[in-house]
Design a protein around this motif. Structure first.
Motif, mmCIF file in Angstrom:
data_model
loop_
_atom_site.group_PDB
_atom_site.id
_atom_site.type_symbol
_atom_site.label_atom_id
_atom_site.label_comp_id
_atom_site.label_asym_id
_atom_site.label_seq_id
_atom_site.Cartn_x
_atom_site.Cartn_y
_atom_site.Cartn_z
ATOM 1 N N GLU A 148 -9.849 36.941 42.666
ATOM 2 C CA GLU A 148 -10.883 37.154 41.620
ATOM 3 C C GLU A 148 -12.088 36.275 41.927
ATOM 4 O OE1 GLU A 148 -13.022 38.166 39.077
ATOM 5 O OE2 GLU A 148 -11.170 38.745 38.031
ATOM 6 N N ASP A 149 -13.276 36.872 41.918
ATOM 7 C CA ASP A 149 -14.490 36.100 42.212
ATOM 8 C C ASP A 149 -15.138 35.513 40.964
ATOM 9 O OD1 ASP A 149 -15.049 38.800 41.574
ATOM 10 O OD2 ASP A 149 -17.114 38.522 42.261
ATOM 11 N N ASP A 206 -8.528 41.741 41.586
ATOM 12 C CA ASP A 206 -9.817 42.249 41.119
ATOM 13 C C ASP A 206 -10.293 43.284 42.130
ATOM 14 O OD1 ASP A 206 -12.261 42.448 39.743
ATOM 15 O OD2 ASP A 206 -13.151 40.804 40.906
ATOM 16 N N ASN A 251 -13.734 44.547 42.289
ATOM 17 C CA ASN A 251 -15.083 44.194 42.752
ATOM 18 C C ASN A 251 -15.091 42.763 43.269
ATOM 19 O OD1 ASN A 251 -16.494 46.624 42.067
ATOM 20 N ND2 ASN A 251 -16.300 46.005 39.912
ATOM 21 N N LEU A 252 -15.134 42.640 44.592
ATOM 22 C CA LEU A 252 -15.105 41.322 45.238
ATOM 23 C C LEU A 252 -16.289 41.223 46.200
ATOM 24 C CD1 LEU A 252 -11.255 41.204 45.934
ATOM 25 C CD2 LEU A 252 -12.495 39.706 44.354
ATOM 26 N N LYS A 310 -10.409 45.736 32.638
ATOM 27 C CA LYS A 310 -11.060 44.581 32.012
ATOM 28 C C LYS A 310 -11.886 45.090 30.835
ATOM 29 C CE LYS A 310 -11.558 41.734 36.141
ATOM 30 N NZ LYS A 310 -12.539 41.178 37.082
HETATM 31 MN MN MN Z 1 -15.162 40.703 40.607
#
Ligand code: MN
Length: 136
Positions: free
Chosen positions: A11-12, A55, A57-58, A107
């Motif tokens: 997770e970013d 996650d 979107n990284l 999310k």
């Molecule tokens: Mn992300």
């Protein structure tokens, strides 16, 4: 030998990382965090976690590519990967599951649903392992 399950969270977003870290700790799990897809793949190989929260979107490779790379490693192929996706990615469910993710959560994270999903996936792996051991 410890029975505490270790979960890798890729997770970013540091806020999500802190929040999920607290929830997992309260529920008796250890968490290891990775802030990018490539770091996540490396940590998965190095640590062999019991389960991975991914996650999508990284900043480097996305969660689907990271999942493909992890699932291609024989010793990690059985490790459940639960994808966490933003609401904007609704409809991408098929793509996420096709990438090899075992489950899918949207999310913002619903903590009750997340813990249920984690327990279900860990129980599935344990049932599979005991089947392989006993042949029942
Ligand atoms: Mn992300």
């Amino acid at each position: 030998m410890s029975d505490i399950k270790r979960i890798l969270y890729i997770e970013d977003n540091p806020q999500n990382m802190r929040l999920v870290g607290k929830i997992l700790k309260v529920n008796g799990y250890d968490m290891v965090g990775a802030l990018s897809g490539l770091e996540g793949v490396e940590l998965a190989i190095a640590q062999k976690p019991d389960l991975i929260l991914m996650d999508i979107n990284l900043p480097d490779i996305d969660g689907m590519e990271a999942t493909r790379r992890i699932k291609a490693v024989q010793s990690l192929a059985h490790v459940p990967v639960i994808a966490l996706t933003a609401a904007a990615m609704r409809g991408d469910r098929e793509r996420i599951l096709n990438a090899g993710c075992d489950d899918y959560l949207q999310k913002p994270i619903d903590t009750v649903q997340m813990m249920e999903t984690i327990r279900r996936q860990l129980a599935r792996v344990e049932a599979m392992n005991s089947f392989l051991l006993t042949g029942d």
